[in-house]
Design a protein around this motif. Sequence first.
Motif, PDB file in Angstrom:
ATOM      1  N   GLU A 455    -106.091  51.971  32.246  1.00  0.00           N
ATOM      2  CA  GLU A 455    -105.607  53.320  31.953  1.00  0.00           C
ATOM      3  C   GLU A 455    -106.512  54.052  30.966  1.00  0.00           C
ATOM      4  N   ASP A 456    -107.616  53.422  30.579  1.00  0.00           N
ATOM      5  CA  ASP A 456    -108.617  54.023  29.696  1.00  0.00           C
ATOM      6  C   ASP A 456    -108.028  54.385  28.333  1.00  0.00           C
ATOM      7  N   LEU A 457    -107.135  53.560  27.860  1.00  0.00           N
ATOM      8  CA  LEU A 457    -106.571  53.736  26.527  1.00  0.00           C
ATOM      9  C   LEU A 457    -107.478  53.029  25.511  1.00  0.00           C
ATOM     10  N   ALA A 458    -107.418  53.457  24.266  1.00  0.00           N
ATOM     11  CA  ALA A 458    -108.345  52.932  23.256  1.00  0.00           C
ATOM     12  C   ALA A 458    -107.606  52.540  21.976  1.00  0.00           C
ATOM     13  N   PRO A 459    -106.706  51.576  22.052  1.00  0.00           N
ATOM     14  CA  PRO A 459    -106.005  51.150  20.841  1.00  0.00           C
ATOM     15  C   PRO A 459    -106.872  50.241  19.982  1.00  0.00           C
ATOM     16  N   ILE A 460    -106.386  49.959  18.794  1.00  0.00           N
ATOM     17  CA  ILE A 460    -106.977  48.942  17.921  1.00  0.00           C
ATOM     18  C   ILE A 460    -106.020  47.753  17.935  1.00  0.00           C
ATOM     19  N   ILE A 461    -106.464  46.650  18.491  1.00  0.00           N
ATOM     20  CA  ILE A 461    -105.635  45.450  18.604  1.00  0.00           C
ATOM     21  C   ILE A 461    -106.136  44.423  17.604  1.00  0.00           C
ATOM     22  N   VAL A 462    -105.270  44.038  16.674  1.00  0.00           N
ATOM     23  CA  VAL A 462    -105.610  43.039  15.663  1.00  0.00           C
ATOM     24  C   VAL A 462    -104.841  41.768  15.998  1.00  0.00           C
ATOM     25  N   LEU A 463    -105.577  40.744  16.417  1.00  0.00           N
ATOM     26  CA  LEU A 463    -104.958  39.483  16.813  1.00  0.00           C
ATOM     27  C   LEU A 463    -105.126  38.457  15.696  1.00  0.00           C
ATOM     28  N   VAL A 464    -104.014  37.947  15.194  1.00  0.00           N
ATOM     29  CA  VAL A 464    -104.024  36.935  14.134  1.00  0.00           C
ATOM     30  C   VAL A 464    -104.070  35.564  14.799  1.00  0.00           C
ATOM     31  N   ASN A 465    -105.203  34.929  14.745  1.00  0.00           N
ATOM     32  CA  ASN A 465    -105.388  33.616  15.363  1.00  0.00           C
ATOM     33  C   ASN A 465    -105.173  32.547  14.301  1.00  0.00           C
ATOM     34  N   ASN A 466    -103.985  31.965  14.322  1.00  0.00           N
ATOM     35  CA  ASN A 466    -103.709  30.851  13.415  1.00  0.00           C
ATOM     36  C   ASN A 466    -103.267  29.614  14.201  1.00  0.00           C
ATOM     37  N   ARG A 467    -103.781  29.536  15.425  1.00  0.00           N
ATOM     38  CA  ARG A 467    -103.689  28.326  16.248  1.00  0.00           C
ATOM     39  C   ARG A 467    -102.248  27.926  16.574  1.00  0.00           C
ATOM     40  N   GLY A 468    -101.411  28.914  16.833  1.00  0.00           N
ATOM     41  CA  GLY A 468    -100.065  28.540  17.259  1.00  0.00           C
ATOM     42  C   GLY A 468     -98.973  29.374  16.615  1.00  0.00           C
ATOM     43  N   TYR A 469     -97.772  28.810  16.604  1.00  0.00           N
ATOM     44  CA  TYR A 469     -96.580  29.529  16.166  1.00  0.00           C
ATOM     45  C   TYR A 469     -96.320  29.264  14.681  1.00  0.00           C
ATOM     46  N   THR A 470     -96.947  30.047  13.827  1.00  0.00           N
ATOM     47  CA  THR A 470     -96.802  29.830  12.387  1.00  0.00           C
ATOM     48  C   THR A 470     -95.368  30.050  11.932  1.00  0.00           C
ATOM     49  N   ILE A 471     -94.688  31.045  12.490  1.00  0.00           N
ATOM     50  CA  ILE A 471     -93.307  31.274  12.077  1.00  0.00           C
ATOM     51  C   ILE A 471     -92.441  30.061  12.408  1.00  0.00           C
ATOM     52  N   GLU A 472     -92.699  29.430  13.558  1.00  0.00           N
ATOM     53  CA  GLU A 472     -91.931  28.243  13.916  1.00  0.00           C
ATOM     54  C   GLU A 472     -92.318  27.058  13.030  1.00  0.00           C
ATOM     55  N   ARG A 473     -93.611  26.966  12.666  1.00  0.00           N
ATOM     56  CA  ARG A 473     -94.040  25.870  11.779  1.00  0.00           C
ATOM     57  C   ARG A 473     -93.248  25.883  10.474  1.00  0.00           C
ATOM     58  N   TRP A 474     -92.984  27.086   9.962  1.00  0.00           N
ATOM     59  CA  TRP A 474     -92.282  27.183   8.680  1.00  0.00           C
ATOM     60  C   TRP A 474     -90.774  26.967   8.831  1.00  0.00           C
ATOM     61  N   ILE A 475     -90.298  26.987  10.077  1.00  0.00           N
ATOM     62  CA  ILE A 475     -88.896  26.625  10.324  1.00  0.00           C
ATOM     63  C   ILE A 475     -88.776  25.118  10.518  1.00  0.00           C
ATOM     64  N   LEU A 476     -89.622  24.591  11.400  1.00  0.00           N
ATOM     65  CA  LEU A 476     -89.584  23.155  11.689  1.00  0.00           C
ATOM     66  C   LEU A 476     -90.866  22.762  12.420  1.00  0.00           C
ATOM     67  N   GLY A 477     -91.364  21.565  12.130  1.00  0.00           N
ATOM     68  CA  GLY A 477     -92.522  21.039  12.849  1.00  0.00           C
ATOM     69  C   GLY A 477     -93.835  21.631  12.389  1.00  0.00           C
ATOM     70  N   MET A 478     -94.090  21.612  11.081  1.00  0.00           N
ATOM     71  CA  MET A 478     -95.298  22.226  10.543  1.00  0.00           C
ATOM     72  C   MET A 478     -96.556  21.728  11.254  1.00  0.00           C
ATOM     73  N   ARG A 479     -96.627  20.458  11.544  1.00  0.00           N
ATOM     74  CA  ARG A 479     -97.826  19.910  12.186  1.00  0.00           C
ATOM     75  C   ARG A 479     -97.500  19.260  13.531  1.00  0.00           C
ATOM     76  N   SER A 480     -96.390  19.681  14.122  1.00  0.00           N
ATOM     77  CA  SER A 480     -95.987  19.112  15.408  1.00  0.00           C
ATOM     78  C   SER A 480     -96.715  19.806  16.550  1.00  0.00           C
ATOM     79  N   ALA A 481     -97.002  19.033  17.591  1.00  0.00           N
ATOM     80  CA  ALA A 481     -97.781  19.555  18.713  1.00  0.00           C
ATOM     81  C   ALA A 481     -97.067  20.679  19.446  1.00  0.00           C
ATOM     82  N   TYR A 482     -95.727  20.701  19.385  1.00  0.00           N
ATOM     83  CA  TYR A 482     -95.019  21.739  20.148  1.00  0.00           C
ATOM     84  C   TYR A 482     -95.242  23.136  19.566  1.00  0.00           C
TER      85      TYR A 482
END
Length: 563
Positions: A455-482
């Motif tokens: 569609e020729d749109l020109a947004p600014i996309i900022v992608l936070v790459n922290n290798r997974g679900y950080t919000i879930e890590r802080w709930i449960l499974g900080m270093r779990s594979a899931y």
Amino acid sequence: MRIAIGDFLLSRLQDAGITEIIGVPGDFNLNLIEQIDAREGIRFVGTCNELNAAYAADGYARSRGLGALLTTYGVGELSALNGIAGAAAEHVPMVSIAGAPPLYATEARYDLHHSMGDGNFENILSSVGQITVAAVRITPHNAVEEIDRALHTALREKRPVHIQVPSDITHLTIEAPQEPLNTAWPSSDPERLASAVERIAELFAQAKSPVLLVDLDADRHGFAESLQKLAEKTQTPYAQLSSGKAILDEQSPLFLGTYNGAGSAPDVRSKVENTDLLLTTTPRFIEANSGSFTHKLPSEAVVDLGDQHVSIHGEDYIGITVQELLDALLETLPATQGTAAEQATPAQPAEDTPEWEVAPGAALTQKRLWPRMAGFVREGDVVITEAGTSNIGLGPQRLPSGVKYVNSGIWGSIGFTLPALLGSQLAAPSRRHLLFIGDGSFQLTAQELSTILREDLAPIIVLVNNRGYTIERWILGMRSAYNDIANWDYGKLPGVFHPGTSMVSHSASTEGELEDALAQIENSSAGAFLELHLDPEDAPAGLKAFGPMTADFDYGPRGPRNA
């Protein structure tokens, strides 16, 4: 006049301000798409799947006031259901349209594809009807009445509605009114309006410390401009729920900050909970915006401004169009000479963050990142934040005046924001759009980047790459594979999805690299895809508190955290 049913539906959508219908083609809706293609002033925008289309229609509605979604029967409708439910939860008006099997086939209970194969054509309609405020299958005899009813209901209730259009009726002609759809609100009952204005004026005259508390309905019902003027005229300090962020100007000296129950800054909590006059806009408290249900509004001081009524200290004034009430209050209430504003304490960031000075070789951290990104936002931008790290990190930061802030604070379906960006930018192409999204959320709806580029749109996309679900890590499974995800080569995706695209990819792991990337983005009119690399276990302070609180709420004292 006589008009084809499909053309009548499209004319009504145009009357309501729709210029794009977002969806996915299917055999039961192709004839309606042909009518869209043949019509001036409205067009069909295809997406990669129906869920993304629903998210995009939601984003479109937040910038335009109403969104339109088009799917096909059964498989399309149910694929879009999560997005429609999100619009319902977030009070977003949307018209969901589905091409349905031919009317003769539904009436004769044919066993058809995209159905359960049992002749039942009510189950899909009733399923969508559970989360919409109107769900109807139109016929040549009810089309005018039901289309107008559905549109009026969506606009009045600020919720999604659903219309099934049998595939064999779109080109049949019906008698229809020549007048355009009337989207004006009915006027208030004169006595009820006058009584409410008089009573609120009395309360303002008596109040020593009035406060305004804003939630998302103030935006959905179009009250923001009037509320801002009312606060400034009466010098009334205001706070917001996190679900009502940036609806009123966060740069004003009247802005107190975000109210979050026990999670509020002490001064904000004191002013909201101890006021003798609290104006609200029908706040909805969930665990995430109430400090885990520790909110304590002074019920004896609350004046709640709904959409069609006002509640004053528990007494309901029915039959009032609240915009008329706000207009009358702006005329009636006397101007205050700054005394309340002087009592307001300017909002502070949630974290004690020093003034930004670049440490070129320093690794990016959540604590340092979000104040810097808030400083990159301009007045008038549309800022879209994904549920999780992005919203929790940017939410406490004060944004410039005129910013529209889009997130899904109540429904919280991850992956919402990339398609919502598509819809919002289609609806408001002249505004700069910034999306902040995590890598996990991005992977859910990543293919819609291709539609944005097509569609020729020109947004600014900022992608936070922290290798997974950080919000879930802080709930449960900080270093779990899931909680891990595949680490894509994100920067190459714009070129993969749209060869020859003008969107420029950037990557940053340090503060110096971030500054270089932001400088290039600032000086370019092309779209940008900025990938930021952060430690998987790093998180904003708000998320570090939210995670354990959520775990305690979800799993209880015998849960896995307390094994």
